[in-house]
Design an enzyme around this catalytic site. Structure first.
Site, PDB file in Angstrom:
ATOM      1  CB  THR A  11      -0.501  -0.428   1.487  1.00  0.00           C
ATOM      2  OG1 THR A  11      -1.843  -1.549   1.276  1.00  0.00           O
ATOM      3  CG2 THR A  11      -1.725   0.793   1.493  1.00  0.00           C
ATOM      4  CG  ASP A  45      -6.811   0.166   6.194  1.00  0.00           C
ATOM      5  OD1 ASP A  45      -5.973  -0.891   5.464  1.00  0.00           O
ATOM      6  OD2 ASP A  45      -5.788   1.080   6.633  1.00  0.00           O
TER       7      ASP A  45
END
Lengths: 348, 348
Positions: B213, B244
C-alpha cells in the site's frame, strides 16, 4: 412463654426473610442494567405533518421492534443477536429506508448498506451496495462471524450472503410506491435547481428525501454492547455511493469499555467526522460522558460543517443518549425495570 | 573626521543590513516548515532478503516520488495536489501494490482502493473496488472536488472517473508477473492450510503476500495538511472486499488542527480501531503528541488485537512520525531545509 417463643421464632423468620430478600435485591442490583435503544432515522417531520394513521403505524412498528429486542435481552440473548433481530424487524417494515422500503438510486435501483459491531472484542462486519440480500443486517452479521473481512461490497457481498444461506430476493422486492414517488419528486426538483456539487454532503433536498436509516444499540445482561445500522442510503444517490452506515467508525461503533453508537443523517459528514467512533474516543481519551460527547459532536462538530442528522447511544453503565439537529428522529428505548419510550418529534 | 564619518556610515549600513537580515530570517521562521512523508507499505522484508538491485530500485522510486512532492511544496503547491501527484508516481510504479502492480483478488482480477483528505476543511474523497481507473488516487481527488459524495465504489466509481475524463485502462493493465505469482503462491498455501475464518483480519500469509500500500502526507507553505492512501488490497482477497485504505478515519485522515495520517497493514484491524482518526482524536481530546499517540495506537491498541501494520504522520508543526510493528516499512520524508531520508528496515 409459649407466645414469646413463637414471637421469637416469628421475628427470627421475618429477620431471616429480610436478609434473604436483601441479598436477592443486592444480587439483582449487580446484574448489568440491560437496555436497548433503536432509531428509524432523523428527519424533517414537524408535529402534524405526518398523517395520524401513519404516525400510529410508525410508533407501533418501533414499539414491536423494541419489545422484541427487550424480551430477547431479558431472556439472556447476546447484544449482537438482539441488534440483528431488532434491525431485521425494521428492515422488513416498508416504513423505513432499510430493507423493504429502501430508497432508489438515480438509476432506479436499490443499493443497501448495513453494519454491525460487537463491543466485546471490536469485531465488526458490514455490507455496502448490496442488491439481492433481503436483510442486509444479517449479511453484515455473517461477514463479522464467518469471514476474515469487515466490509464486503456489491456483487461480492451478494454472493457471500447467498453462500451463507441468507434469504435472497430480486431487487424489485425492495420497491414501495412511496420510495419510488420520492425518487420522481427529487428528480423533478433536481431539474429545476442548480446543485452546488462542491458542498460535501449537500445532496439536493435531503429533507424531502425519505431519510429513514434504522439502527440499534443493545447492552446485554453480561455487560456486552453491540451496535448496528442499516439503510437504503439517499434517494437519487449515485450508483456505487457508500454512505456512513456501513462504515465502522462513521455510522456504527461499539466498545464495551465506552459505549455503542448508531448514526443517521447526511452520511458524507458522518464519514468526514468519524462520528460514531468520535463519541467513544471523547469518552475514552477525555473522560467526557457519552451524553456530553454526543451533544458536542452533533451540535458543534457536525453543525460547524453544516451537516444534519443524529445519533443514539448506550454506554457501559446503561445510560442512554439521543441527539439530533433535525425536527424529528424516530427513536425508542427501554431500560431494564423502567418503562419503554417511543418518540418521534424533538419536543417529546 | 572623514574616516570617522565613513566609519559611522559603514557602521550604520552594517547595522541596517543586520536588521534587514534578521527581519528576513524571522519572516522565514514564520513561514510554515513545509514537509512531506510517504510510505510504500509495511512488510516482512528482513535486511538482506531483498535482492540488491530491487532494494536500490525501491529506494530510487521512493526518492523520486519524495523529490517531486518536495519540489511542488517548495514552489507553493497545495498539500492536496502534492499528495495526489506523489501517490500517482507510486501507483505508476510496478513496485508497489497500488495502480500498476496491484495484487490480485481470489478471482484473478485487480480491485483498487484509494482515498484523500484535505485537513483545511475536512473534505474527503475515496474510491473502492475500482477496476478500470489507471490512477485511483486521482479518482478519489475528483470525488472530493467534483461530487457531493465521499466514497464511490465499483462500477459507479469507474463511470464517474470516466465522466471526469481520467485515464481509463483495461483491468489487464494492472498485471505484473510478480503479483500474479504471489496469487499462485497464496492459493497453493491456502490449499494446504486450514484458515481460521473467525480471526478477523488474519488473512492467510499476510507476510507472504505483497503488502505495498502507498500513502503520503504533506504540509504545505500555508499550513494546510493533506493525506492520501492507495492500494490493491490483499492478495487473494474476496471479490468486493474493502480494506481500510479508502475508509476515511481508518486508512486516511487529515485535520489542519492536529495532523495527517496514512496507514498500511491488515486493513480489517485498522477499520475496527479507526486508526487514522484515532491518532488525531488522541491529539485533539487528550493533548497527546502525534508521536506518542501513534506509538500507543500501533504498539498497544493494534497489537492487543493481534494486528500488523504501520502508519505515517505529519502534524501541524511539521513534526514527523512513523510507527510499524513489522520488520520493514518502505518510507521516506523530507522537511523544509533538512535532508531527505529514504528508509526500508526497522533498524534504519
Amino acid at each position: 412463654m409459649n407466645t414469646y417463643t413463637f414471637s421469637g421464632v416469628k421475628n427470627f423468620l421475618i429477620f431471616y426473610f429480610m436478609i434473604l430478600a436483601s441479598s436477592f435485591l443486592i444480587a439483582q442490583d449487580n446484574t448489568p442494567p440491560f437496555a436497548i435503544i433503536i432509531h428509524g432515522g432523523a428527519g424533517s417531520m414537524q408535529r402534524g405533518s405526518l398523517p395520524d394513521n401513519l404516525e400510529k403505524l410508525y410508533r407501533k412498528t418501533m414499539q414491536e421492534a423494541l419489545q422484541k429486542g427487550y424480551e430477547m435481552l431479558d431472556h439472556g440473548a447476546s447484544a449482537v443477536d438482539v441488534v440483528a433481530a431488532t434491525i431485521k424487524i425494521m428492515e422488513d417494515s416498508p416504513l423505513f429506508n432499510a430493507g423493504k422500503g429502501a430508497v432508489f438510486t438515480a438509476e432506479g435501483k436499490n443499493e443497501l448498506d448495513a453494519s454491525i459491531m460487537d463491543g466485546a472484542n471490536l469485531n465488526a462486519g458490514a455490507v455496502a451496495g448490496v442488491t439481492r440480500i433481503k436483510n442486509p443486517i444479517m449479511a453484515a452479521r455473517q461477514v463479522m462471524m464467518q469471514s476474515p473481512n469487515v466490509l464486503l461490497s456489491g456483487d461480492g457481498a451478494n454472493h457471500f450472503a447467498e453462500e451463507q444461506g441468507l434469504d435472497m430476493v430480486n431487487n424489485h422486492y425492495f420497491y414501495t410506491k412511496r420510495s419510488w414517488e420520492s425518487l420522481q419528486r427529487v428528480k423533478a426538483a433536481e431539474k429545476e435547481k442548480q446543485k452546488n456539487m462542491h458542498d460535501k454532503g449537500s445532496h439536493l433536498n435531503w429533507f424531502d428525501t425519505k431519510s429513514g436509516t434504522v439502527g440499534c444499540v443493545a447492552l446485554d445482561r453480561k455487560g456486552n454492547i453491540a451496535a448496528g445500522t442499516s439503510t437504503g442510503g439517499l434517494t437519487n444517490k449515485s450508483h456505487g455511493r457508500i454512505g456512513d452506515s456501513p462504515i465502522i467508525g462513521a455510522g456504527t461503533y461499539a466498545d464495551d469499555n465506552t459505549c455503542g453508537i448508531s448514526c443517521t443523517g447526511q452520511g458524507e459528514y458522518f464519514i468526514r467526522l468519524a462520528i460514531a467512533y468520535r463519541i467513544t474516543a471523547m469518552m475514552a481519551f477525555a473522560n467526557i460522558s457519552m451524553a456530553d460527547a454526543m451533544k458536542m459532536v452533533i451540535h458543534q462538530h457536525l453543525e460547524k460543517l453544516g451537516g444534519v442528522g443524529g445519533a443514539i447511544g448506550l454506554d457501559y453503565q446503561g445510560n442512554i443518549a439521543v441527539e439530533f439537529n433535525t425536527p424529528s428522529m424516530f427513536r425508542a428505548y427501554h431500560r431494564a425495570g423502567e418503562s419503554a419510550h417511543v418518540l418521534i418529534y424533538a419536543d417529546e
